[in-house]
Design an enzyme around this catalytic site. Structure first.
Site, mmCIF file in Angstrom:
data_model
loop_
_atom_site.group_PDB
_atom_site.id
_atom_site.type_symbol
_atom_site.label_atom_id
_atom_site.label_comp_id
_atom_site.label_asym_id
_atom_site.label_seq_id
_atom_site.Cartn_x
_atom_site.Cartn_y
_atom_site.Cartn_z
ATOM 1 N N THR A 246 -10.867 -7.758 1.077
ATOM 2 C CA THR A 246 -11.004 -6.434 0.472
ATOM 3 C C THR A 246 -10.421 -6.506 -0.919
ATOM 4 O O THR A 246 -9.620 -7.384 -1.210
ATOM 5 C CB THR A 246 -10.163 -5.410 1.279
ATOM 6 N N ASP A 277 -10.389 0.582 7.439
ATOM 7 C CA ASP A 277 -9.564 1.546 6.717
ATOM 8 C C ASP A 277 -10.050 1.785 5.288
ATOM 9 O O ASP A 277 -9.773 2.832 4.698
ATOM 10 C CB ASP A 277 -8.112 1.061 6.669
ATOM 11 N N GLY A 298 -6.175 -5.845 4.646
ATOM 12 C CA GLY A 298 -5.672 -6.434 5.890
ATOM 13 C C GLY A 298 -6.210 -5.719 7.110
ATOM 14 O O GLY A 298 -7.322 -5.183 7.090
#
Ligand code: ASP
Length: 418
Positions: A246, A277, A298
């Site tokens: 990401t 997320d 993560g």
């Protein structure tokens, strides 16, 4: 690395916090207390894969460019890069071989947000998130609707699955189960009967013959699939330990305006439709013009459960420093698992924290491999990489929990394709 005792956990946390507080004091060259610590403005912080794009974005910000546009300049770079398999074009696909991307952004000065989840065929999803913010009355669009909106806004539809990412997916698909019809069949001259339960050793322990054979078979198959020799070790590692990847970026200008954005292809080989997320406002990214901005990379599922980025910004609002605010969010993840290191060893999160006055921190659950620790990249006139302050020392193990020890050629370095 074997960490199982609660005692170790507590001492590691204490040691990390102590080190961290010192680190922050040093970063700011100022030891005279929390309230008076100040960073520099303008400033941009981001994940390591944004480093190549930071100089350009910083110059843009310094010349009066908007804070969100500056952050988007950073994350668009990896989105466009077919060799970065963590975001955008070339991102590793879901379990069906389809690339699905997530992104969100928040514009501090106008207190607006935009987000997209599970988008196929459009590479610059960070810009689509901005378009949702600017051109709709909504905050979040997902799936086919998000794709159709993007096309309506002029974004080109394109195939995001590069040949290399497709071959890595195929390698994963063929080996991840012996209970399906993928991979060479009975008629293949090289087919070998899998060991039957009675003849299977109790575990395929690291360095065991079976494990070595498995890696060798994967490397041979990678060669047959046409994965270039220099990328084979990385491909095998991705198959054995599906990676996450990401990029987050937060940008603050000299007037104190602040924005943030996060973009990702999410967890490799995820279930179709899975959103992590990154597109969740408050988890993968949160910006409040009065306080600051935070973002995450993560283990997305864990970060969603603690609303990480929002938690951090709220922590700063009530007076915690960027470092303390980030550490508290990490502690909440630890609390969610009752400090069980047997589980926490499979989780890792990095938080990027930027306060409105320019003070910042990069924190992580684990420190990472000694030869490749977690870092954040900062530009406040000087571009640099800084090692995060971690709660635990060492590297997490990827999930699913395959045996951990890898042969030399499969060190963490080989995770990065470039
Ligand atoms: N947080 C991302 C997700 O869970 C993955 C990553 O950061 O590597 O989708």
């Amino acid at each position: 690395m074997s960490i199982t005792r609660r005692g170790f956990l507590e001492s590691a946390v204490a040691a990390s916090l102590a080190t961290g507080l010192n680190a922050q004091n040093n970063n700011n060259n100022n030891n005279d207390g929390e309230s008076s610590r100040r960073g520099k403005r303008p400033i941009i912080i981001c994940a390591h894969n944004g480093v190549k794009y930071l100089d350009d974005a910083f110059a843009f910000l310094k010349n009066g460019g908007d804070t969100l546009d500056a952050a988007l300049r950073v994350v668009k770079g990896p989105e466009d890069d077919p060799n970065d398999d963590s975001v955008g074009l070339g991102g590793l696909p879901n379990e069906e071989g389809v690339v699905e991307l997530d992104a969100c952004c928040m514009h501090g000065p106008t207190r607006r947000a935009g987000s997209v989840g599970g988008v196929r065929n459009i590479k610059n999803v960070s810009l689509v998130a901005k378009a949702v913010m600017e051109h709709t009355g909504h905050v979040m669009l997902v799936g086919e609707g998000a794709e159709r909106f993007a096309v309506a806004m002029g974004f080109p539809r394109e195939n995001l699955l590069t040949e290399r990412s497709r071959k890595i997916w195929l390698l994963w698909k063929e080996q991840h189960s012996t209970d399906d019809w993928w991979g060479p069949g009975l008629a293949d001259p090289h087919w070998e009967a899998p060991a039957l339960p009675s003849t299977t050793p109790p575990t395929t322990a690291p360095h065991s013959e079976l494990w070595q054979q498995r890696i060798q078979r994967l490397e041979e198959r990678a060669a047959e699939l046409g994965i270039e020799p220099e990328f084979r070790a990385a491909a095998v590692r991705r198959v054995l330990s599906p990676p996450t990847g990401t990029i987050h970026c937060s940008a603050l200008n000299d007037k104190g305006e602040i924005s943030g954005c996060t973009t990702t292809s999410g967890l490799a080989f995820k279930l179709p439709g899975r959103c992590g997320d990154s597109p969740i406002i408050g988890a993968g990214c949160y910006t409040d013009q009065d306080v600051g901005s935070a973002g995450a990379t993560g283990s997305g599922e864990e970060n969603i459960k603690v609303a990480g980025a929002h938690t951090i910004v709220e922590n700063m609002r009530r007076g915690l420093s960027p470092l303390e605010a980030g550490m508290d969010a990490l502690q909440r993840i630890v609390r969610n698992y009752n400090h069980d290191m047997n589980k926490l060893q499979f989780i890792d999160v990095v938080y990027f924290v930027l306060r409105k006055d320019g003070a910042y921190a990069g924190v992580s659950l684990w420190s990472g491999y000694s030869e490749k620790p977690h870092t954040i990249v900062v530009h406040d006139g000087t571009r640099r990489s800084e090692v995060t302050v971690s709660l635990f020392k060492g590297a997490s193990h990827e999930f699913p929990p395959f045996p951990v020890a890898m042969p030399k050629e499969l060190t963490k370095d080989s995770v990065y394709v470039k």
